[in-house]
Design an enzyme around this catalytic site. Structure first.
Site, short mmCIF file in Angstrom:
data_model
loop_
_atom_site.label_atom_id
_atom_site.label_comp_id
_atom_site.label_asym_id
_atom_site.label_seq_id
_atom_site.Cartn_x
_atom_site.Cartn_y
_atom_site.Cartn_z
N GLY A 57 0.95 -1.22 -0.01
CA GLY A 57 0.22 0.00 -0.01
C GLY A 57 0.69 1.28 -0.28
N GLY A 111 -0.23 6.04 1.55
CA GLY A 111 0.99 5.72 0.66
C GLY A 111 2.34 6.22 1.10
N ARG A 123 14.82 -0.15 0.68
CA ARG A 123 14.82 -1.29 1.35
C ARG A 123 15.21 -2.39 0.39
NH1 ARG A 123 9.91 -3.34 5.14
NH2 ARG A 123 8.88 -3.97 3.50
N ASP A 134 1.61 -11.38 7.18
CA ASP A 134 2.38 -10.37 6.13
C ASP A 134 3.80 -9.99 6.39
OD1 ASP A 134 0.28 -9.22 7.65
OD2 ASP A 134 1.07 -7.17 6.97
#
Ligand code: AMP
Ligand code: MG
Length: 496
Positions: free
Chosen positions: A96, A130, A180, A256
């Site tokens: 997201g 976001g 990342r 998740d």
């Protein structure tokens, strides 16, 4: 959809996810930042990724790290995933506020994802903006580097760029984009998404991809999907043991946030425990203690069970047989983890790995119980054991005094292993860091960065955490637990 201009080839991309998993993602462009400013670049990691750090630190590089300029070869995409959050199933999560830019092969030949966090809205954003605030981006950077230096599998931050835009949280906060790096972003929740919405064919496609990426030797296995489950279980069994060995509490072990690779991911409401108690929880949203320190192995097993459910149709056409096979793997998890835990604890206690299992387990649990009863700092308690084994008994005596119960334990410990080789002393040292990312120090560093744009405390703390095993007199303050009043109040928030 807006298009982001393309710049030079900063990364040598080879994007297997985009190529092999059509339908498992949505192509999305980053939103971009109005006044990007490089806050931190991980030069050592850039080098590992065979990326030119100087080029990344330059104006075009900063545009790339802010999402204003796409590096040539990037195929930005938002990955679809689902997840069990605090036990309840959310069928549609997905990236997201994150984007996978692409994959590179690092200098060790390992494939690594390069991804953004906080780069704007995607089709999976739901009501979210976001965005990512600067504080949480820096927390992820700092704790990820601390974990890497401790030798614990983890995703890592390549850079943090402040966007110059404000992010609306409980109050307006400066926004940031974190870059990342991960062995992959495949999660248990990725499997859950395709099992829930698309059925076994898609799950098989994903599982084959995961095997190619993380366990290529399993491709020829006669039960590749059962073996994949076992491989993931093996990695998680070890990872959680590593966490427990340094007092790490992830805080939000939803499916998740659990990787197939076995890397730690998503440093949200995480923290390192100070005074030892297995019930320690920091996350403000975990009032029931589901993800408490001492629950983490159980939760990993619970999450693996969710993974197993998605794989059942691939394991055997006969569902009863599939369940029996998967159950055997899941039921073996506690012992698998207990073996890693014992290995970690033996290293922490400076014991060789060949002693009597029952005796060594009891030595470990008895020492933990002493720490718990006396509310002794986990890190400093074990470090004092190392010091004592290294001919410096003063810290241990300072912590326990002449406490009879402790002296009894200490005698048993010394009897078990009266002598250690130089190599054993090094192993013990590397199992007992002097410096962990203590909550009050992390808050202090993030506060200075966010409130005063003063990066000096962050840089200083990062430098300490990058060398966690050597005690340095000038860094003594970083080994001190937080004042008790601070710990009692301390909670990390998911409000990221
Ligand atoms: P996390 O708590 O970061 O693991 O995120 C859980 C889910 O919420 C993921 O699907 C994220 O993409 C989504 N999410 C978290 N924060 C935001 C945000 N600010 N905007 C959009 N989605 C978000
Ligand atoms: Mg997450």
């Amino acid at each position: 959809m807006q298009t982001t201009p393309t710049g030079p080839a900063f990364f040598n991309f080879d994007n297997s996810y985009a190529r092999d998993l059509d339908g498992f993602y949505r192509l999305v462009q980053p939103e971009g930042a109005s006044r990007p400013q490089l806050i931190r670049l991980n030069r050592e990691l850039a080098e590992e990724l065979q990326v030119d750090a100087e080029q990344l630190a330059g104006p075009e590089g900063v545009s790339v790290l802010a999402g204003n300029l796409l590096p040539a070869g990037a195929e930005p995409l938002a990955q679809a995933y689902a997840g069990h959050q605090f036990g309840g199933f959310s069928p549609r999560l997905g990236d997201g506020r994150a984007l996978l830019l692409g994959e590179v092969i690092d200098r060790h030949g390992k494939r690594r994802d390069i991804a953004f966090k906080g780069s704007g809205r995607t089709p999976f954003s739901r009501s979210g903006d976001g965005k990512c605030a600067l504080g949480p981006a820096l927390r992820e950077y700092l704790v990820g580097e601390a974990m890497a230096a401790l030798g614990i599998p983890t995703t890592r931050a390549l850079a943090v760029v402040a966007t110059g835009d404000m992010v609306s949280r409980e109050r307006a906060l400066p926004g940031a984009v974190l870059t990342r790096v991960a062995a992959s972003h495949l999660r248990v929740g990725t499997f859950e998404f395709f099992a829930a919405h698309h059925g076994p064919e898609k799950v098989k496609q994903l599982a084959d991809f995961a095997i190619r990426r993380h366990d290529p030797q399993l491709a020829e296995h006669d039960q590749p999907y059962l073996a994949l489950l076992e491989a993931v279980a093996e990695r998680q069994a070890e990872l959680i043991a590593c966490w427990l060995g340094v007092g790490f509490i992830h805080g939000v072990m939803n499916t998740d946030n659990m990787t197939i690779s076995g890397e730690t991911i998503d440093y949200g409401p995480c923290a390192f425990m100070e005074a030892y108690s297995p019930r320690t929880v920091f996350s403000s949203i975990d009032s029931a203690g589901r993800y408490a320190y001492g629950q983490q192995a159980n939760i990993a097993q619970w999450n693996l069970t969710r993974l197993a459910e998605t794989l059942l149709p691939l394991i055997d056409d006969d569902s009863e047989r599939a369940v029996a096979l998967a159950t055997a793997v899941l039921e073996a998890f506690p012992e698998r983890h207990a073996n890693y835990w014992l290995k970690v604890m033996r290293d922490k206690l400076g014991l060789d790995q060949t002693g009597n299992v029952t005796v060594d387990r009891k030595l470990a649990t008895d020492f933990l119980e002493l720490l718990r009863q006396r509310k002794i700092d986990f890190t400093n308690g074990f470090r004092a054991l190392f010091d004592a084994a290294n001919e410096q008994p003063a810290p241990l005596h300072h912590l326990f005094g002449d406490d009879a119960q402790f002296v009894h334990w200490q005698n048993a410990w010394q009897t078990r292993q009266p002598q250690r080789s130089a190599q054993q002393i090094i192993t013990m040292k590397h199992a007992n860091p002097c410096y962990i990312a203590r909550n009050h120090q992390v808050e202090n560093a993030l506060g200075a960065a966010v409130e005063r744009l003063d990066m000096a405390p962050f840089e200083r703390l990062l430098a300490v955490l990058q060398q966690p095993f050597d005690a340095r007199p000038e860094d003594a303050a970083y080994a001190e637990p937080a004042p008790l009043a601070v710990t009692a109040m301390y909670q990390t928030f998911c409000g990221t």
